[in-house]
Design an enzyme around this catalytic site. Structure first.
Site, short mmCIF file in Angstrom:
data_model
loop_
_atom_site.label_atom_id
_atom_site.label_comp_id
_atom_site.label_asym_id
_atom_site.label_seq_id
_atom_site.Cartn_x
_atom_site.Cartn_y
_atom_site.Cartn_z
N GLU A 170 52.63 19.39 81.11
CA GLU A 170 53.26 19.84 79.85
C GLU A 170 53.90 18.66 79.11
OE1 GLU A 170 56.55 19.02 80.33
OE2 GLU A 170 56.03 18.69 82.42
N GLU A 313 54.29 15.80 82.41
CA GLU A 313 53.00 15.47 81.80
C GLU A 313 51.80 15.84 82.67
OE1 GLU A 313 52.67 11.36 80.75
OE2 GLU A 313 54.47 11.35 79.52
#
Length: 352
Positions: A170, A313
């Site tokens: 994310e 991430e």
């Protein structure tokens, strides 16, 4: 969303066959430790012990969160968009680590504030960021369902492209706040147990962040038995899409790797929507966020990589891909005692 109900449990028969094979490989019994357990789990997912090299991809879902307006992060919200674009260039943490392991990265805009279309970022925008959970719900139920469906579709599309090992990440400033709120709502944990420093905040900001989560729970009163309501009231578009991605991977019967805290909370939400999805999940690194252990206990998983990582991430996923590649290779390519003409009768099982 009917696909959520049609997730099949992993194969216990294949797991039993894999365990028998692993115990018969030419090595001291149990000497490859958790690699052996991962090999068995992979066999249970794919329903076989002969595993080919697995094509790998990471899906990164980016969105902004209205709770940023509460002043709980020193990081400008514009960083969400900047990093999403940088991911398409392969220069972020997840991009560099993915390249090391032959992994492709796909980025999805779920609701980056003030963002316009960009090459390499798939447009799945739900809105211009979520609502401020400290003032009201993040989104409505319809948006939560649609965001979950986008995540399911993303996993299915990657399956159609031949990917058989997936990771989920994310990008979104303040999404450790929304993740903490979702975790509290689903488990009954207190903000003091779940709220951490995220990308880095002062002691004063940490206390304010805890208070914001407490306020969000008091104002929205999410029902812990209604996962959709929890996501809609105190979650985020990224969390909803990631939950859908975990469900989509399970529906297509392929393994999916959890990154850190935010990804893990989304995985927990997915497991609440269908417990069978948990059988397809692998944790990667042990997040430094305090709520991470609560999530792992709830999922019955353990993160093997203790690297003090807290980037997000999806950066932990490619590292875990390497571990799973090793487990698959051991299961498929190592010789058995019979094939090596070695008598194992004198060996002692060294597992605890």
């Amino acid at each position: 969303m009917k696909r959520i109900m049609n997730i099949r449990p992993v194969s216990t028969m294949a797991a039993d066959k894999a365990r028998e094979r692993v115990d018969g490989l030419v090595k001291p019994i149990g000497s490859l430790g958790r690699l052996e357990d991962y090999a068995v789990r992979l066999a249970a997912i794919f329903g076989k012990t002969n595993l080919p090299p697995l094509k790998k991809a990471i899906a990164v879902f980016a969105a902004d969160n209205g709770v940023w307006d509460e002043g709980i992060s020193p990081v400008p919200q514009s960083v969400t968009a900047m990093q999403a674009v940088n991911m398409t260039k392969g220069v972020t943490g997840v991009g560099v680590l993915a390249a090391c392991t032959g992994t492709d990265v796909f980025v999805y805009d779920m609701g980056i504030r003030g963002f316009s279309a960009h090459k390499g970022i798939e447009d799945r925008r739900m809105a211009n960021g979520t609502g401020n959970i400290a003032k009201g719900p993040a989104m409505d139920i319809g948006q939560a369902i649609k965001a979950i469906a986008h995540g399911i579709d993303a996993a299915e599309t990657l399956w159609e492209k031949g990917y058989r090992l997936l990771g989920c990440g994310e990008m979104g400033i303040c999404n450790t706040t929304t993740s903490s709120a979702v975790l509290c709502a689903l488990t009954g944990a207190e903000p003091e147990e779940t709220v951490g420093r995220g990308a880095g905040i002062t002691d004063e900001q940490l206390e304010k962040k805890r208070e914001v989560v407490r306020q969000a729970l008091e104002i929205n009163k999410p029902d812990p038995d209604n996962t959709l309501e929890v996501i809609a009231t105190v979650g985020g578009f990224d969390i909803a899409a990631m939950a859908g991605f975990f469900l989509g991977a399970a529906y297509k019967q392929i393994p999916v790797v959890i990154d850190g805290f935010i990804s893990a909370v989304a995985a927990l939400a997915a497991s609440h929507l269908n417990a069978a999805a948990t059988g397809y999940m692998f944790a990667s690194h042990h997040s430094a966020e305090p709520g991470f252990d609560i999530v792992m206990e709830a999922l019955g998983l353990d993160a093997p990589l203790h690297l003090d990582m807290r980037l997000g991430e999806g950066s932990g996923c490619p590292l875990m891909f390497t571990v799973l590649d090793g487990a698959a290779a051991v299961l498929t390519r190592m010789a058995t005692f019979a094939e090596a003409r070695i008598d194992p009768s004198k060996l002692v099982d060294i597992r605890k």
